[in-house]
Enzyme design. Structure first.
Site, PDB file in Angstrom:
ATOM      1  N   GLU A  36       0.832  -1.210   0.000  1.00 47.95           N
ATOM      2  CA  GLU A  36       0.000   0.000   0.000  1.00 47.95           C
ATOM      3  C   GLU A  36       0.866   1.260   0.000  1.00 47.95           C
ATOM      4  O   GLU A  36       0.566   2.223  -0.693  1.00 47.95           O
ATOM      5  CB  GLU A  36      -0.925   0.008   1.226  1.00 47.95           C
ATOM      6  CG  GLU A  36      -2.094  -0.946   1.136  1.00 47.95           C
ATOM      7  CD  GLU A  36      -3.054  -0.611   0.007  1.00 47.95           C
ATOM      8  OE1 GLU A  36      -3.287   0.586  -0.240  1.00 47.95           O
ATOM      9  OE2 GLU A  36      -3.548  -1.540  -0.645  1.00 47.95           O
ATOM     10  N   CYS A 183     -12.743   2.814 -15.426  1.00 49.42           N
ATOM     11  CA  CYS A 183     -13.164   4.196 -15.192  1.00 49.42           C
ATOM     12  C   CYS A 183     -11.901   5.055 -15.051  1.00 49.42           C
ATOM     13  O   CYS A 183     -11.640   5.641 -14.014  1.00 49.42           O
ATOM     14  CB  CYS A 183     -14.024   4.235 -13.921  1.00 49.42           C
ATOM     15  SG  CYS A 183     -14.984   5.737 -13.750  1.00 49.42           S
ATOM     16  N   CYS A 190     -17.976   2.230 -19.838  1.00 48.01           N
ATOM     17  CA  CYS A 190     -19.169   2.046 -18.991  1.00 48.01           C
ATOM     18  C   CYS A 190     -19.902   0.745 -19.299  1.00 48.01           C
ATOM     19  O   CYS A 190     -20.475   0.126 -18.400  1.00 48.01           O
ATOM     20  CB  CYS A 190     -20.102   3.242 -19.156  1.00 48.01           C
ATOM     21  SG  CYS A 190     -19.326   4.798 -18.689  1.00 48.01           S
ATOM     22  N   CYS A 193     -18.864  -1.974 -17.128  1.00 46.93           N
ATOM     23  CA  CYS A 193     -18.702  -1.613 -15.722  1.00 46.93           C
ATOM     24  C   CYS A 193     -19.851  -2.147 -14.863  1.00 46.93           C
ATOM     25  O   CYS A 193     -21.027  -1.931 -15.172  1.00 46.93           O
ATOM     26  CB  CYS A 193     -18.628  -0.084 -15.596  1.00 46.93           C
ATOM     27  SG  CYS A 193     -18.446   0.456 -13.889  1.00 46.93           S
ATOM     28  N   CYS A 199     -25.025   4.265 -12.018  1.00 49.47           N
ATOM     29  CA  CYS A 199     -24.072   5.363 -12.155  1.00 49.47           C
ATOM     30  C   CYS A 199     -24.734   6.619 -12.721  1.00 49.47           C
ATOM     31  O   CYS A 199     -25.212   6.622 -13.850  1.00 49.47           O
ATOM     32  CB  CYS A 199     -22.911   4.930 -13.055  1.00 49.47           C
ATOM     33  SG  CYS A 199     -21.690   6.234 -13.250  1.00 49.47           S
TER      34      CYS A 199
HETATM   35  S1  SF4 Z   1     -20.443   3.391 -15.366  1.00 49.53           S
HETATM   36 FE1  SF4 Z   1     -19.816   5.084 -14.067  1.00 49.53          FE
HETATM   37  S2  SF4 Z   1     -18.307   4.171 -12.716  1.00 49.53           S
HETATM   38 FE2  SF4 Z   1     -18.549   2.774 -14.413  1.00 49.53          FE
HETATM   39  S3  SF4 Z   1     -16.988   3.333 -15.921  1.00 49.53           S
HETATM   40 FE3  SF4 Z   1     -18.836   4.466 -16.447  1.00 49.53          FE
HETATM   41  S4  SF4 Z   1     -18.608   6.428 -15.390  1.00 49.53           S
HETATM   42 FE4  SF4 Z   1     -17.170   4.996 -14.442  1.00 49.53          FE
END
Ligand code: SF4
Length: 318
Positions: A36, A183, A190, A193, A199
């Protein structure tokens, strides 16, 4: 409230997370802590390829780090930069000696361990239900909650709001990976994601989570003095806060009487060093100077800029 998203994050992490990173294949608080701290200012690839394993080979356990000389610790940190990290690791090891505390609050009281790092160690080693808030996670949260302003207090509130308290280890690792892989600051994916269903920022993602504009970085023009005595080079220990304890060439403002041997620029985060390697006409008589031959210098911890100056000297003498 977010249980469907938590399940999506878990499924994504199981399929795509970087679970084979060496600090994710165990629950050893000491090795998690080392990783870390190294990863705070340095990319995963660099830490993996050059620093993590040699450091642990030299100091396999907390007690080894506590018993080590600071010079040895700095030598192992050489090239990683931000040497305050190494000094704080050493100080914290001396305070703890054999084991790190388990509680995040006690971890946070140690030198060099901030709130997010304390949470990371507690969550990854002991499954503490606490959120990690590193730079990647801040960006993801800012977009998920469509926050234009970077406000630490709100980010922590958001971090607690979205946290999967049932699976804090997996959740925090996944959030860091989502920030690093999907992201990213200038590139968002997205469609892949697991946060997409909730989101709020996905339609204009780059608008959110921007880091503050960097201030312009000042330049410092300095001579790095090449001082010889009986075939040995004179070096001093740095007393500057961020290089404290490292050895290097004495520095002097320019202009200066003497002979320039070569120049380079070294970029620190808070200033750019425009260095001229210089043989001064009048060598200063400074009691901080210690004289080393080349083989002795190889055993010292030097900053990257001083290594550059040394390489320049080596090139000239070969
Ligand atoms: S959905 Fe939202 S959190 Fe996911 S990559 Fe797209 S902007 Fe980022």
């Amino acid at each position: 409230m977010y249980s469907a998203i938590h399940d999506a994050i878990a499924a994504w992490y199981g399929a795509h997370g970087r679970r084979d990173l060496p600090w994710r294949t165990h629950r050893d608080p000491y090795r998690i802590w080392i990783s870390e701290i190294m990863l705070q200012q340095t990319q995963v690839k660099t830490v993996l390829e050059r620093f993590y394993f040699p450091f642990l080979e030299a100091f396999p356990a907390l007690a080894d780090l506590a018993a080590a000389d600071l010079d040895d610790v700095l030598k192992r940190w050489e090239g990683l930069g931000y040497y305050t990290r190494a000094r704080n690791l050493h100080r914290a090891a001396k305070l703890c000696v054999t084991s790190l505390p388990q509680e995040a609050a006690a971890l946070e009281a140690l030198p060099g361990i901030g709130r997010s790092t304390a949470h990371a160690i507690a969550a990854f080693a002991h499954d503490a239900p606490l959120p990690v808030l590193d730079a990647n996670v801040k960006r993801v949260l800012s977009r998920f909650f469509a926050r234009e302003e970077r406000d630490e207090r709100i980010l922590w509130q958001d971090a607690y709001a979205l946290l999967d308290t049932r699976r804090p280890y997996m959740y925090n690792q996944a959030m860091m990976d989502i920030g690093a892989m999907l992201c990213q600051s200038r590139n968002v994916t997205c469609n892949a994601c697991p946060l997409q269903s909730g989101c709020q920022g996905q339609n204009d993602a780059l608008r959110y989570g921007r880091a503050k504009a960097k201030k312009s970085v000042p330049s410092r023009h300095r001579a790095l003095l090449v001082l010889w005595r009986e075939g040995k080079l004179g070096l001093i220990r740095s007393e500057e806060r961020f290089l404290h304890g490292l050895w290097g060439f004495m520095q002097s403002p320019l202009p200066l009487e003497g002979r320039a041997l070569g120049s380079f620029v070294h970029r620190y985060t808070h200033f750019h060093l425009h260095a001229t390697v210089y043989e001064p006409a009048d060598a200063p008589d400074d009691e901080r100077l210690v004289w080393f031959d080349r083989s002795e210098i190889a055993t010292l911890s030097l900053s990257t800029a001083d290594h550059k100056a040394l390489a320049l000297l080596d090139a000239l003498s070969s």
